[in-house]
Design an enzyme around this catalytic site. Structure first.
Site, mmCIF file in Angstrom:
data_model
loop_
_atom_site.group_PDB
_atom_site.id
_atom_site.type_symbol
_atom_site.label_atom_id
_atom_site.label_comp_id
_atom_site.label_asym_id
_atom_site.label_seq_id
_atom_site.Cartn_x
_atom_site.Cartn_y
_atom_site.Cartn_z
ATOM 1 N N GLU A 84 70.437 -25.510 -43.798
ATOM 2 C CA GLU A 84 70.774 -24.229 -44.442
ATOM 3 C C GLU A 84 72.109 -24.255 -45.170
ATOM 4 O OE1 GLU A 84 70.327 -21.385 -41.270
ATOM 5 O OE2 GLU A 84 68.249 -21.931 -40.932
ATOM 6 N N ASN A 131 67.110 -29.517 -44.213
ATOM 7 C CA ASN A 131 66.213 -28.456 -43.748
ATOM 8 C C ASN A 131 66.737 -27.089 -44.189
ATOM 9 O OD1 ASN A 131 63.954 -27.688 -41.984
ATOM 10 N ND2 ASN A 131 65.510 -26.828 -40.620
ATOM 11 N N HIS A 191 59.605 -19.622 -42.551
ATOM 12 C CA HIS A 191 59.710 -18.311 -41.892
ATOM 13 C C HIS A 191 59.266 -17.249 -42.893
ATOM 14 C CE1 HIS A 191 61.797 -19.774 -38.344
ATOM 15 N NE2 HIS A 191 62.687 -20.385 -39.099
ATOM 16 N N GLU A 244 59.551 -24.884 -39.431
ATOM 17 C CA GLU A 244 59.823 -23.731 -38.541
ATOM 18 C C GLU A 244 58.861 -22.583 -38.859
ATOM 19 O OE1 GLU A 244 63.972 -22.611 -38.445
ATOM 20 O OE2 GLU A 244 64.654 -24.679 -38.606
ATOM 21 N N ASP A 261 56.623 -19.527 -38.966
ATOM 22 C CA ASP A 261 56.142 -18.313 -38.298
ATOM 23 C C ASP A 261 55.988 -17.228 -39.357
ATOM 24 O OD1 ASP A 261 58.821 -17.477 -38.580
ATOM 25 O OD2 ASP A 261 59.265 -17.600 -36.446
HETATM 26 O O1 G3I Z 1 72.055 -19.198 -24.177
HETATM 27 C C1 G3I Z 1 72.805 -17.995 -24.370
HETATM 28 C C2 G3I Z 1 72.933 -17.246 -23.091
HETATM 29 O O2 G3I Z 1 73.696 -18.010 -22.192
HETATM 30 C C3 G3I Z 1 73.606 -15.907 -23.376
HETATM 31 O O3 G3I Z 1 73.644 -15.153 -22.203
HETATM 32 C C4 G3I Z 1 72.836 -15.131 -24.441
HETATM 33 C C5 G3I Z 1 73.513 -13.835 -24.803
HETATM 34 O O4 G3I Z 1 73.214 -13.451 -26.119
HETATM 35 O O5 G3I Z 1 72.757 -15.921 -25.593
HETATM 36 C C6 G3I Z 1 72.087 -17.150 -25.388
HETATM 37 O O6 G3I Z 1 72.089 -17.845 -26.604
HETATM 38 C C7 G3I Z 1 71.183 -17.395 -27.579
HETATM 39 C C8 G3I Z 1 70.303 -18.567 -27.971
HETATM 40 O O7 G3I Z 1 69.468 -18.214 -29.038
HETATM 41 C C9 G3I Z 1 69.431 -19.050 -26.810
HETATM 42 O O8 G3I Z 1 68.566 -18.046 -26.407
HETATM 43 C C10 G3I Z 1 71.964 -16.913 -28.788
HETATM 44 O O9 G3I Z 1 72.675 -15.720 -28.465
HETATM 45 C C11 G3I Z 1 71.022 -16.653 -29.941
HETATM 46 O O10 G3I Z 1 71.796 -16.364 -31.113
HETATM 47 C C12 G3I Z 1 70.197 -17.881 -30.197
HETATM 48 O O11 G3I Z 1 69.307 -17.591 -31.261
HETATM 49 C C13 G3I Z 1 68.743 -18.725 -31.892
HETATM 50 C C14 G3I Z 1 69.160 -18.754 -33.361
HETATM 51 O O12 G3I Z 1 68.527 -19.836 -34.012
HETATM 52 C C15 G3I Z 1 70.661 -18.903 -33.527
HETATM 53 O O13 G3I Z 1 71.036 -18.621 -34.800
HETATM 54 C C16 G3I Z 1 67.229 -18.614 -31.795
HETATM 55 O O14 G3I Z 1 66.839 -18.742 -30.430
HETATM 56 C C17 G3I Z 1 66.572 -19.713 -32.629
HETATM 57 O O15 G3I Z 1 65.178 -19.483 -32.701
HETATM 58 C C18 G3I Z 1 67.124 -19.695 -34.040
HETATM 59 O O16 G3I Z 1 66.545 -20.748 -34.747
HETATM 60 C C19 G3I Z 1 66.899 -20.875 -36.124
HETATM 61 C C20 G3I Z 1 66.939 -22.353 -36.452
HETATM 62 O O17 G3I Z 1 67.795 -23.017 -35.580
HETATM 63 C C21 G3I Z 1 67.328 -22.567 -37.903
HETATM 64 N N1 G3I Z 1 66.491 -21.815 -38.800
HETATM 65 C C22 G3I Z 1 66.337 -20.386 -38.507
HETATM 66 C C23 G3I Z 1 65.878 -20.194 -37.066
HETATM 67 C C24 G3I Z 1 65.646 -18.732 -36.761
HETATM 68 O O18 G3I Z 1 66.838 -17.997 -36.846
#
Ligand code: G3I
Length: 369
Positions: A175, A216, A252, A281, A283
């Site tokens: 990105e 990517n 996406h 990715e 969906d």
């Molecule tokens: O693990 C912590 C946890 O310890 C904490 O208590 C909690 C509180 O918010 O956060 C948890 O972390 C979260 C993490 O996902 C794991 O669940 C983050 O806040 C959250 O921001 C994170 O989101 C991920 C996101 O990327 C981050 O920007 C999504 O799961 C994930 O699906 C998403 O994936 C991205 C790809 O990497 C790149 N392309 C877009 C895609 C969708 O946004």
């Protein structure tokens, strides 16, 4: 909302397209056998997505939430039975692997790599250079440009070295562009200028010369300003001999925006540069509650992305960004939207799962990859 063709019409259309591509001979390479089951591996049914896709040499993948993988037996079973690659949804990101400066935690990612090995799956590594999910010690560290360059090189080298030999494709840079085709203003662009991208690929290649190295991004699935910018970058990197092997279009989609412009042609132009391509990715989110036209639109989007990939020989994998609606990233980022995945909240397959399955069943004439 645009009117969508039905699943059946699309599937028939794919058959005709593929027949036209394959020509009269229609020769296909016999599918690899899925009958040999390593110890501990889940049985792979012949009508699973991964078994059907293997007939044309395509890998079907999913992003994996490793917390759910560790606790939910149904989730584990589906991950193993339906998919031939896995991508860690979060646990290879810098924030997770180096939460404290100099102290690595590879445990969750290692478990996923082991799961993949047990189940005959390949791994997409995700992601080495990104502006998001960086550790606080890094973003709040007031580092100089030279120090950031050193830290990025060390991060890439250490992570790729740790997983050397276990990663099929690495998302090296994620990105880096805005939707208008300009470069995204990130900590890396500010510290190192646009050359950080080429450097990242060189460093990753040094650490694991056999891994396929990908750029990517999202909104590069079809022709447009952003994919033009990525195309120009890819062409330049190739011309300069930078070790880039592929382009990942994330996929996406949202039913309210319609389908990206000429996806197959767009993927093909990257392939024509000598690159692999992948849908990384996938969906398809929609507004909740889901109406019948929206569900049909979701099915059509899933199918059309798969068709675009099937029709481009260089497209080596089609990965969904998680498979269960209960674990999707969508509702927290797009309030009021969801139902983006191919399994429902109870891990039951949805119409979009069957749409993909049917498309793969009809895809035997696709070029083998
Ligand atoms: O693990 C912590 C946890 O310890 C904490 O208590 C909690 C509180 O918010 O956060 C948890 O972390 C979260 C993490 O996902 C794991 O669940 C983050 O806040 C959250 O921001 C994170 O989101 C991920 C996101 O990327 C981050 O920007 C999504 O799961 C994930 O699906 C998403 O994936 C991205 C790809 O990497 C790149 N392309 C877009 C895609 C969708 O946004």
């Amino acid at each position: 909302m645009k009117l969508r063709r039905s699943v059946v019409v699309l599937a028939v259309g794919l058959t005709a397209l593929l027949a036209a591509q394959t020509g009269a001979a229609g020769a296909t390479v016999p599918p690899p056998s899925h009958s040999a089951k390593p110890p501990g591996a889940t049985v792979v049914p012949p009508d699973s997505l991964r078994a059907l896709a293997s007939k044309v040499g395509l890998r079907i993948g999913t992003a994996v939430n490793t917390d759910v993988l560790a606790t939910n037996a149904t989730y584990r079973q589906i991950t193993a039975a339906q998919f031939s690659t896995v991508t860690p949804e979060n646990v290879m990101k810098w924030q997770v692997v180096e939460p404290t400066k100099g102290t690595y935690d590879w445990s969750a990612a290692d478990q996923l790599v082991n799961f993949a090995k047990t189940n005959g799956q390949l791994v997409r590594g995700h992601t080495l250079v990104w502006h998001s999910q960086l550790p606080t010690w890094l973003t709040a560290g007031n580092y100089t440009s030279a120090q950031l360059r050193y830290l990025l090189r060390k991060h890439i080298t250490d992570e790729v070295t740790h997983f050397r030999g276990h990663i099929w494709q690495w998302d090296v840079v994620n990105e880096a562009f805005n939707d208008d085709g300009t470069m995204r203003d990130t900590i890396w662009l500010r510290a190192m200028g646009p050359g950080y991208i080429a450097d990242a690929f060189r460093w990753a290649h040094q650490a694991d010369p056999k891994a396929l190295l990908f750029y990517n991004d999202y909104n590069i699935e079809g022709l447009g300003a952003k994919s033009d910018a990525v195309y120009a970058l890819a062409k330049q990197l190739r011309a300069e001999g930078v070790p880039i092997n592929g382009i990942g279009a994330q996929g996406h989609l949202d039913t309210k925006y319609g389908f990206p412009n000429q996806m197959r042609q767009n993927l093909q132009r990257f392939a024509d540069l000598g690159l692999k391509v992948a849908l990384t990715e996938v969906d398809v989110r929609t507004t909740l509650p889901v109406t019948t036209p929206e569900q049909l639109a979701q099915n059509a989007d899933y199918i059309q992305m798969l068709e675009a990939c099937l029709l481009v020989r260089a497209c080596i994998s089609y990965t969904v960004w998680g498979f269960g609606d209960a674990f999707s990233w969508v509702p927290s980022v797009f309030p009021g939207e969801g139902s983006a995945d191919i399994y429902d909240e109870n891990l039951q397959p949805k119409a979009s799962y069957f749409a993909l399955q049917q498309t793969l069943m009809l895809a035997s004439g696709a070029p083998h990859r």
